[in-house]
Design a protein around this motif. Structure first.
Motif, PDB file in Angstrom:
ATOM      1  N   THR A   1       0.852  -1.185   0.000  1.00  0.00           N
ATOM      2  CA  THR A   1       0.000   0.000   0.000  1.00  0.00           C
ATOM      3  C   THR A   1       0.888   1.235   0.000  1.00  0.00           C
ATOM      4  O   THR A   1       1.824   1.327   0.795  1.00  0.00           O
ATOM      5  CB  THR A   1      -0.918   0.022   1.235  1.00  0.00           C
ATOM      6  OG1 THR A   1      -1.791  -1.116   1.183  1.00  0.00           O
ATOM      7  CG2 THR A   1      -1.770   1.282   1.280  1.00  0.00           C
TER       8      THR A   1
ATOM      9  N   ALA B   1       0.760   5.280   0.639  1.00  0.00           N
ATOM     10  CA  ALA B   1      -0.100   6.229   1.339  1.00  0.00           C
ATOM     11  C   ALA B   1       0.551   7.607   1.342  1.00  0.00           C
ATOM     12  O   ALA B   1       1.777   7.719   1.384  1.00  0.00           O
ATOM     13  CB  ALA B   1      -0.337   5.754   2.777  1.00  0.00           C
ATOM     14  N   TRP B   2      -0.278   8.646   1.287  1.00  0.00           N
ATOM     15  CA  TRP B   2       0.210  10.020   1.352  1.00  0.00           C
ATOM     16  C   TRP B   2      -0.922  10.934   1.776  1.00  0.00           C
ATOM     17  O   TRP B   2      -2.083  10.552   1.751  1.00  0.00           O
ATOM     18  CB  TRP B   2       0.803  10.466   0.019  1.00  0.00           C
ATOM     19  CG  TRP B   2      -0.187  10.588  -1.095  1.00  0.00           C
ATOM     20  CD1 TRP B   2      -0.865  11.706  -1.489  1.00  0.00           C
ATOM     21  CD2 TRP B   2      -0.636   9.536  -1.973  1.00  0.00           C
ATOM     22  NE1 TRP B   2      -1.691  11.416  -2.545  1.00  0.00           N
ATOM     23  CE2 TRP B   2      -1.566  10.088  -2.854  1.00  0.00           C
ATOM     24  CE3 TRP B   2      -0.318   8.177  -2.078  1.00  0.00           C
ATOM     25  CZ2 TRP B   2      -2.200   9.339  -3.839  1.00  0.00           C
ATOM     26  CZ3 TRP B   2      -0.962   7.429  -3.060  1.00  0.00           C
ATOM     27  CH2 TRP B   2      -1.879   8.009  -3.933  1.00  0.00           C
TER      28      TRP B   2
ATOM     29  N   LEU C   1      -5.912  11.698   4.047  1.00  0.00           N
ATOM     30  CA  LEU C   1      -5.118  10.532   3.695  1.00  0.00           C
ATOM     31  C   LEU C   1      -5.651   9.867   2.429  1.00  0.00           C
ATOM     32  O   LEU C   1      -6.850   9.683   2.276  1.00  0.00           O
ATOM     33  CB  LEU C   1      -5.140   9.539   4.861  1.00  0.00           C
ATOM     34  CG  LEU C   1      -4.239   8.315   4.741  1.00  0.00           C
ATOM     35  CD1 LEU C   1      -2.775   8.711   4.611  1.00  0.00           C
ATOM     36  CD2 LEU C   1      -4.430   7.430   5.967  1.00  0.00           C
ATOM     37  N   TRP C   2      -4.730   9.518   1.546  1.00  0.00           N
ATOM     38  CA  TRP C   2      -5.035   8.786   0.316  1.00  0.00           C
ATOM     39  C   TRP C   2      -4.180   7.529   0.350  1.00  0.00           C
ATOM     40  O   TRP C   2      -2.993   7.589   0.680  1.00  0.00           O
ATOM     41  CB  TRP C   2      -4.662   9.634  -0.890  1.00  0.00           C
ATOM     42  CG  TRP C   2      -5.099   9.051  -2.204  1.00  0.00           C
ATOM     43  CD1 TRP C   2      -4.626   7.913  -2.786  1.00  0.00           C
ATOM     44  CD2 TRP C   2      -6.080   9.577  -3.083  1.00  0.00           C
ATOM     45  NE1 TRP C   2      -5.262   7.709  -3.987  1.00  0.00           N
ATOM     46  CE2 TRP C   2      -6.161   8.721  -4.188  1.00  0.00           C
ATOM     47  CE3 TRP C   2      -6.898  10.694  -3.052  1.00  0.00           C
ATOM     48  CZ2 TRP C   2      -7.018   8.926  -5.251  1.00  0.00           C
ATOM     49  CZ3 TRP C   2      -7.757  10.904  -4.114  1.00  0.00           C
ATOM     50  CH2 TRP C   2      -7.820  10.039  -5.190  1.00  0.00           C
ATOM     51  N   GLU C   3      -4.771   6.379   0.004  1.00  0.00           N
ATOM     52  CA  GLU C   3      -4.038   5.114  -0.022  1.00  0.00           C
ATOM     53  C   GLU C   3      -4.358   4.360  -1.308  1.00  0.00           C
ATOM     54  O   GLU C   3      -5.489   4.422  -1.800  1.00  0.00           O
ATOM     55  CB  GLU C   3      -4.417   4.240   1.171  1.00  0.00           C
ATOM     56  CG  GLU C   3      -4.081   4.839   2.500  1.00  0.00           C
ATOM     57  CD  GLU C   3      -4.511   3.990   3.683  1.00  0.00           C
ATOM     58  OE1 GLU C   3      -3.980   4.228   4.776  1.00  0.00           O
ATOM     59  OE2 GLU C   3      -5.375   3.094   3.520  1.00  0.00           O
ATOM     60  N   GLU C   4      -3.375   3.648  -1.817  1.00  0.00           N
ATOM     61  CA  GLU C   4      -3.556   2.795  -2.984  1.00  0.00           C
ATOM     62  C   GLU C   4      -2.958   1.428  -2.698  1.00  0.00           C
ATOM     63  O   GLU C   4      -1.812   1.332  -2.259  1.00  0.00           O
ATOM     64  CB  GLU C   4      -2.876   3.391  -4.221  1.00  0.00           C
ATOM     65  CG  GLU C   4      -3.518   4.666  -4.698  1.00  0.00           C
ATOM     66  CD  GLU C   4      -2.832   5.269  -5.899  1.00  0.00           C
ATOM     67  OE1 GLU C   4      -3.452   6.124  -6.545  1.00  0.00           O
ATOM     68  OE2 GLU C   4      -1.676   4.888  -6.212  1.00  0.00           O
TER      69      GLU C   4
ATOM     70  N   ARG D   1      -8.284   4.389  -1.821  1.00  0.00           N
ATOM     71  CA  ARG D   1      -9.053   4.815  -0.645  1.00  0.00           C
ATOM     72  C   ARG D   1      -8.696   6.264  -0.334  1.00  0.00           C
ATOM     73  O   ARG D   1      -7.529   6.636  -0.370  1.00  0.00           O
ATOM     74  CB  ARG D   1      -8.704   3.972   0.576  1.00  0.00           C
ATOM     75  CG  ARG D   1      -8.821   2.497   0.369  1.00  0.00           C
ATOM     76  CD  ARG D   1      -8.495   1.719   1.638  1.00  0.00           C
ATOM     77  NE  ARG D   1      -7.085   1.570   1.909  1.00  0.00           N
ATOM     78  CZ  ARG D   1      -6.347   0.536   1.522  1.00  0.00           C
ATOM     79  NH1 ARG D   1      -6.887  -0.437   0.811  1.00  0.00           N
ATOM     80  NH2 ARG D   1      -5.071   0.458   1.835  1.00  0.00           N
TER      81      ARG D   1
ATOM     82  N   TRP E   1       5.981   9.988   0.962  1.00  0.00           N
ATOM     83  CA  TRP E   1       5.169   8.796   0.755  1.00  0.00           C
ATOM     84  C   TRP E   1       5.376   7.847   1.928  1.00  0.00           C
ATOM     85  O   TRP E   1       6.439   7.811   2.532  1.00  0.00           O
ATOM     86  CB  TRP E   1       5.604   8.063  -0.507  1.00  0.00           C
ATOM     87  CG  TRP E   1       5.459   8.820  -1.778  1.00  0.00           C
ATOM     88  CD1 TRP E   1       6.351   9.718  -2.301  1.00  0.00           C
ATOM     89  CD2 TRP E   1       4.380   8.745  -2.698  1.00  0.00           C
ATOM     90  NE1 TRP E   1       5.885  10.198  -3.495  1.00  0.00           N
ATOM     91  CE2 TRP E   1       4.675   9.611  -3.767  1.00  0.00           C
ATOM     92  CE3 TRP E   1       3.192   8.017  -2.719  1.00  0.00           C
ATOM     93  CZ2 TRP E   1       3.827   9.782  -4.846  1.00  0.00           C
ATOM     94  CZ3 TRP E   1       2.355   8.183  -3.801  1.00  0.00           C
ATOM     95  CH2 TRP E   1       2.662   9.051  -4.846  1.00  0.00           C
ATOM     96  N   ARG E   2       4.364   7.031   2.208  1.00  0.00           N
ATOM     97  CA  ARG E   2       4.497   5.929   3.164  1.00  0.00           C
ATOM     98  C   ARG E   2       4.307   4.644   2.384  1.00  0.00           C
ATOM     99  O   ARG E   2       3.461   4.558   1.509  1.00  0.00           O
ATOM    100  CB  ARG E   2       3.478   6.058   4.285  1.00  0.00           C
ATOM    101  CG  ARG E   2       3.794   7.308   5.119  1.00  0.00           C
ATOM    102  CD  ARG E   2       3.102   7.399   6.435  1.00  0.00           C
ATOM    103  NE  ARG E   2       3.244   6.276   7.332  1.00  0.00           N
ATOM    104  CZ  ARG E   2       4.310   5.996   8.083  1.00  0.00           C
ATOM    105  NH1 ARG E   2       5.361   6.759   8.039  1.00  0.00           N
ATOM    106  NH2 ARG E   2       4.334   4.944   8.884  1.00  0.00           N
TER     107      ARG E   2
ATOM    108  N   CYS F   1       3.556   0.632   2.862  1.00  0.00           N
ATOM    109  CA  CYS F   1       3.043  -0.329   3.845  1.00  0.00           C
ATOM    110  C   CYS F   1       3.098  -1.737   3.273  1.00  0.00           C
ATOM    111  O   CYS F   1       2.618  -1.980   2.166  1.00  0.00           O
ATOM    112  CB  CYS F   1       1.605   0.012   4.226  1.00  0.00           C
ATOM    113  SG  CYS F   1       1.378   1.727   4.773  1.00  0.00           S
TER     114      CYS F   1
ATOM    115  N   CYS G   1       3.899   0.114   8.182  1.00  0.00           N
ATOM    116  CA  CYS G   1       4.175   1.256   7.306  1.00  0.00           C
ATOM    117  C   CYS G   1       5.470   1.952   7.690  1.00  0.00           C
ATOM    118  O   CYS G   1       5.804   2.055   8.871  1.00  0.00           O
ATOM    119  CB  CYS G   1       3.031   2.253   7.369  1.00  0.00           C
ATOM    120  SG  CYS G   1       1.451   1.572   6.792  1.00  0.00           S
TER     121      CYS G   1
END
Length: 120
Positions: A19, A21-22, A30-33, A48, A92-93, A95, A100
């Motif tokens: 994942t 996330a940023w 928060l936005w996650e892919e 998300r 960026w994070r 996970c 993460c």
């Protein structure tokens, strides 16, 4: 397995699903892919976002679950995903298996761009 590439560095992430996330630079949400490795390349399995606005409205068919709008983008598999790091926003994070880390823990802080791709 999925890798991060930054210049000559190639960092295996040890998983076929990660994942990214940023936080949105304007809305601060928060936005996650969720990315998965497949025979077609990297597939965006789910996106998300915690809110909407400033060009990040969830598409038709998105569902609200656990405080996130969730949907499955209709994109073909990609050979790579290029991420830019401007320094104007938080990093960026990345996970893996619900653990993460900031991208700067994986590649040098000045590395730009960083590429997500299947490991060779």
């Amino acid at each position: 397995m999925i890798c991060l590439a930054a210049g000559a560095l190639l960092i295996p992430l040890g998983a076929a699903e990660i994942t990214l996330a940023w936080r949105h630079s304007v809305e601060k949400t928060l936005w996650e892919e969720l990315w998965q490795e497949s025979p077609d390349g990297l597939v965006l399995a789910e996106a998300r976002v915690q809110g909407s606005g400033a060009g990040m409205d969830p598409p038709e068919g998105a569902r609200l679950e656990g405080g996130f709008w969730r949907w499955r983008p209709k994109l073909p598999g990609l050979r790579e995903v290029v991420m830019r790091r401007s320094g104007a926003t938080a990093d960026w994070r990345v996970c893996v298996a619900n653990s993460c880390r900031a991208m700067a823990e994986l590649v040098p802080a000045e590395a730009d761009p960083v590429v997500l791709k299947p490991c060779p």
